[in-house]
Design a protein around this motif. Structure first.
Motif, PDB file in Angstrom:
ATOM      1  N   HIS A 415      71.795 -33.328 -41.724  1.00 52.43           N
ATOM      2  CA  HIS A 415      71.896 -31.975 -42.280  1.00 52.43           C
ATOM      3  C   HIS A 415      71.074 -31.818 -43.560  1.00 52.43           C
ATOM      4  O   HIS A 415      70.810 -30.688 -43.985  1.00 52.43           O
ATOM      5  CB  HIS A 415      73.363 -31.633 -42.569  1.00 52.43           C
ATOM      6  CG  HIS A 415      74.144 -31.276 -41.346  1.00 52.43           C
ATOM      7  ND1 HIS A 415      74.672 -32.229 -40.498  1.00 52.43           N
ATOM      8  CD2 HIS A 415      74.475 -30.073 -40.804  1.00 52.43           C
ATOM      9  CE1 HIS A 415      75.305 -31.640 -39.501  1.00 52.43           C
ATOM     10  NE2 HIS A 415      75.205 -30.337 -39.656  1.00 52.43           N
ATOM     11  N   ASP A 419      65.701 -28.902 -39.599  1.00 54.49           N
ATOM     12  CA  ASP A 419      66.065 -28.969 -38.187  1.00 54.49           C
ATOM     13  C   ASP A 419      64.925 -29.590 -37.385  1.00 54.49           C
ATOM     14  O   ASP A 419      63.752 -29.301 -37.607  1.00 54.49           O
ATOM     15  CB  ASP A 419      66.373 -27.570 -37.647  1.00 54.49           C
ATOM     16  CG  ASP A 419      67.599 -26.962 -38.312  1.00 54.49           C
ATOM     17  OD1 ASP A 419      68.427 -27.740 -38.815  1.00 54.49           O
ATOM     18  OD2 ASP A 419      67.707 -25.717 -38.333  1.00 54.49           O
ATOM     19  N   ARG A 490      73.437 -26.384 -47.743  1.00 53.90           N
ATOM     20  CA  ARG A 490      73.105 -27.240 -46.600  1.00 53.90           C
ATOM     21  C   ARG A 490      73.761 -28.617 -46.750  1.00 53.90           C
ATOM     22  O   ARG A 490      74.308 -29.162 -45.789  1.00 53.90           O
ATOM     23  CB  ARG A 490      71.593 -27.380 -46.480  1.00 53.90           C
ATOM     24  CG  ARG A 490      71.152 -28.012 -45.167  1.00 53.90           C
ATOM     25  CD  ARG A 490      69.638 -28.073 -45.053  1.00 53.90           C
ATOM     26  NE  ARG A 490      69.240 -28.587 -43.752  1.00 53.90           N
ATOM     27  CZ  ARG A 490      68.996 -27.836 -42.699  1.00 53.90           C
ATOM     28  NH1 ARG A 490      69.114 -26.517 -42.789  1.00 53.90           N
ATOM     29  NH2 ARG A 490      68.649 -28.374 -41.544  1.00 53.90           N
ATOM     30  N   GLY A 494      76.783 -30.260 -44.465  1.00 52.49           N
ATOM     31  CA  GLY A 494      76.696 -31.595 -43.881  1.00 52.49           C
ATOM     32  C   GLY A 494      77.843 -32.484 -44.307  1.00 52.49           C
ATOM     33  O   GLY A 494      78.399 -33.238 -43.500  1.00 52.49           O
TER      34      GLY A 494
END
Length: 692
Positions: A415, A419, A490, A494
């Motif tokens: 994470h 991506d 982000r 995660g």
């Protein structure tokens, strides 16, 4: 000049009272029952001196049968065979460090071509010399450096047993060109010694070698100090065990100064390791997945106790039809063969000493100790010992939990990257986080307790060991990822997903910690629920509280007229309480459940599909502060109102107290409860989600 190691005091040892004193070879063996162990700041010195003493004992006693061994051990001291040998012509004048005719563990009259000498720093791998990496010592070659006679004797032993290969050896007057340097016998594995309660017991408990009838018949098995003929630096057959234990891995001749110190020497490659000794007797070995025999090594990456099974048990192949092999060190083999009540009463340890190296460069040395319970040692090749089976299961448990920890960290690392990141990039990120540094070292002491507990109550010991591994794994995850709580939404997302993954893999459920709601929070919420009661709502008060969300001073003052007696004295805390009261007034749906529910969990109820717009709004909330936080919460509460979803205002109020904490614990908790799809707690009504 003379320095006789049989009479000079040069070996440091610790007595039973805890005092360190230096001994000669003779006095050390005489005092062995009164000494704890050999001590030195460099572990390689300890292992080298022990090996020398074992060679002397083998030469004195020969191969002891079980009855003979029991007799010596029960006597509690070394007898006449040792003193007679040390006073025999074979030893007199053969332990003189500076003898011209027979210098101890050196080559008489050895001289390099053109008289090229080498610094005595070459004797020990920790002393930088030539182009070796400077790791332990920062003295350059052009600086004067010398060793005292006693330290030179100790380092000479280290040189013969632990010298690293690699590099040109040069030429000598006696033998011409020497081969390139090769590793000495004790490089590449961990020297394992069984430690008794005193030095006598330690030496006796390791006085065991696999018997070879061919060696027994040989009459030329002599230690290095009894060998007269100089030997060429080329491969030759091993003549016996004492020959091997004093293997001349380097041709050396020390050049003493007038004051007895040593600064220079002649140095070159000696005998390469004998092919007959495929397995060093004092190493432990293991079978890899291809059934290849490999030595157990000590390194930074692997705690030595993880190889305990290889020390105590027979090596068993995963393939069918292959007999178990005894790859254990000599001391463990002796304990497996002996049936002596005196040994059963002793508290023993395993001492492991080794040098970790990368090719010809030393990295570090190790001296480790492991608890040694007699009943954990396998004695039957065909049938597993039940205690050793429990030990193996415990080691497998620790390894399995470590894999679960690494899997969770890998999820977190994925994470942190964009991506579609490559698997190799994720692996690199996991290596940089390195949770193992928080896991394995913390298990050292619990493992020792686990070993001793196994012999008393195996089931309880296994259960406690699993709990300890689980707790340390969870703490390791938090320790390794702590700094990432500042890494934005982000990273928080995660963390929340990875933490739930770890909890579910460790405990089979989502594990949540709780604290009690504070008293002032409960009183305010109780009053708000009274005002918002569906049966008798106080719409006038709710309207005043709701109007305070306009952030106008007059409206806020009006709200305080109702809340004043309930608000805390601290300004920041009372501001949170007034704001949550206003939110309640805007959406006065009473939360009826007894368990807590963070705002992240509430928002998940409104957005179980995690649509982009709703997720983005939640991400903005996690990064908001001050007035922006209030405005965002106000809008989100209105969305919840439109969906008729109740808010747990008690938990919301408690969480907002700590919103600005440096560790971002509330943001992380909300992120976890939203993205990790939480299970609801079943805690009683007076508890709430962890905020501390």
């Amino acid at each position: 000049m003379k320095y006789d190691l049989l009479t000079e005091s040069w070996i440091p040892a610790l007595d039973l009272q805890g005092h360190t004193k230096e001994y000669s070879v003779t006095s050390l063996l005489d005092a062995a029952p009164k000494l704890q162990r050999i001590v030195h700041e460099k572990p390689l010195v300890v292992a080298s001196v022990q090996r020398l003493l074992l060679a002397i004992l083998y030469r004195s006693y020969g191969y002891l049968g079980q009855d003979d061994w029991d007799e010596v051990f029960e006597a509690g001291e070394f007898g006449e065979p040792v003193s007679n040998y040390l006073n025999s012509p074979e030893c007199i004048d053969r332990f003189d460090l500076f003898s011209e005719a027979c210098p101890f563990f050196q080559t008489a009259n050895f001289t390099k071509e053109k008289g090229v000498t080498t610094s005595v720093k070459k004797l020990s791998p920790d002393l930088a010399s030539g182009n070796n990496k400077t790791l332990f010592n920062h003295i350059a070659d052009n600086h004067e450096f010398s060793l005292s006679a006693k330290e030179a004797a100790l380092q000479l032993l280290v040189c013969q047993y632990f010298s690293l290969g690699g590099g040109v050896s040069g030429s000598s007057v006696q033998f011409g060109k020497h081969p390139n340097l090769t590793n000495s016998p004790l490089v590449g594995g961990a020297v394992v010694m069984v430690e008794g309660e005193n030095l006598f017991q330690t030496l006796m408990l390791n006085l065991h070698m696999p018997k070879d009838e061919e060696w027994l018949d040989r009459k030329v098995d002599l230690p290095v100090w009894e060998q007269n003929e100089p030997e060429k630096p080329e491969a030759r057959e091993m003549r016996g065990l004492t020959d091997y234990l004093t293997w001349r891995a380097r041709h050396v001749r020390l050049l003493p100064e007038k004051d007895g110190t040593v600064a220079r020497m002649f140095f070159a490659q000696g005998l390469p390791n004998p092919k007959e000794m495929e397995q060093e007797p004092y190493f432990a070995y293991r079978l890899n997945k291809d059934d290849k025999i490999l030595p157990v090594r000590l390194s930074f990456e692997r705690a030595c106790w993880r190889d305990t099974a290889n020390l105590l048990q027979y090596a068993r192949s995963t393939k069918v039809g292959i007999e178990p092999q005894d790859l254990r060190p000599a001391g463990i083999q002796l304990l497996a063969a002996e049936d002596n009540e005196l040994i059963d009463k002793l508290k023993l340890n395993c001492q492991l000493i080794g040098l970790d190296n990368n090719k010809a460069n030393p990295l570090c040395w190790f001296e480790e100790r492991l608890p040694l319970a007699i009943n954990l040692i396998e004695k039957d090749r065909e049938q597993k010992n039940k205690f050793s089976a429990h030990l193996l299961k415990g080691l497998e448990t620790a390894e399995a939990i470590h894999r679960q920890l690494m899997s969770a960290v890998r999820t977190f690392a994925s994470h942190l990257l964009p991506d579609g990141a490559r698997a190799q990039d994720v692996t690199t990120k996991v290596e940089s986080i390195n949770p193992a540094r928080f896991y394995w070292p913390k298990l050292n002491e619990p493992f020792e307790q686990f070993v001793w507990a196994l012999s008393h109550n195996s089931e309880e010991a296994k259960s406690n060991w699993r709990k300890v591994c689980q707790e340390i794994a969870f703490a390791a995850f938090e320790g390794a990822t702590q700094s990432w709580c500042y890494g934005g939404v982000r990273a928080q997302k995660g963390l929340s997903i990875a933490k739930q993954q770890l909890e579910e893999s460790l405990y089979g459920r989502t594990w949540q910690r709780h604290v009690y709601w504070s008293q002032d929070t409960q009183e305010i919420i109780k009053q708000l629920y009274h005002w918002g009661s569906p049966e008798y709502p106080r719409r006038d008060i709710l309207a005043v509280l709701r109007k305070s969300l306009d952030l106008q001073k007059n409206s806020q003052l009006a709200a305080i007229s109702y809340l004043g007696p309930l608000l805390a004295n601290e300004d920041e805390r009372s501001e949170v309480q007034a704001f949550v009261a206003a939110l309640f007034a805007s959406h006065p749906k009473v939360y009826q459940q007894s368990q807590h529910l963070s705002f992240g969990a509430v928002w998940y109820q409104a957005d179980k599909d995690q649509r982009p717009g709703m997720s983005f709004r939640f991400e903005c909330l996690l990064e908001a502060k001050g007035e922006q936080l209030k405005q965002t919460l106000r809008q989100m509460v209105q969305i919840l109102k439109s969906k008729d979803i109740a808010v747990d205002y008690r938990t919301l109020m408690e969480d907002l107290y700590y919103w600005d904490s440096d560790d971002k614990r509330i943001q992380l908790k909300w992120a976890r409860d939203y993205w990790a799809k939480p299970n609801q707690s079943t805690e009683p009504s007076d508890s709430a989600a962890a905020t501390n």
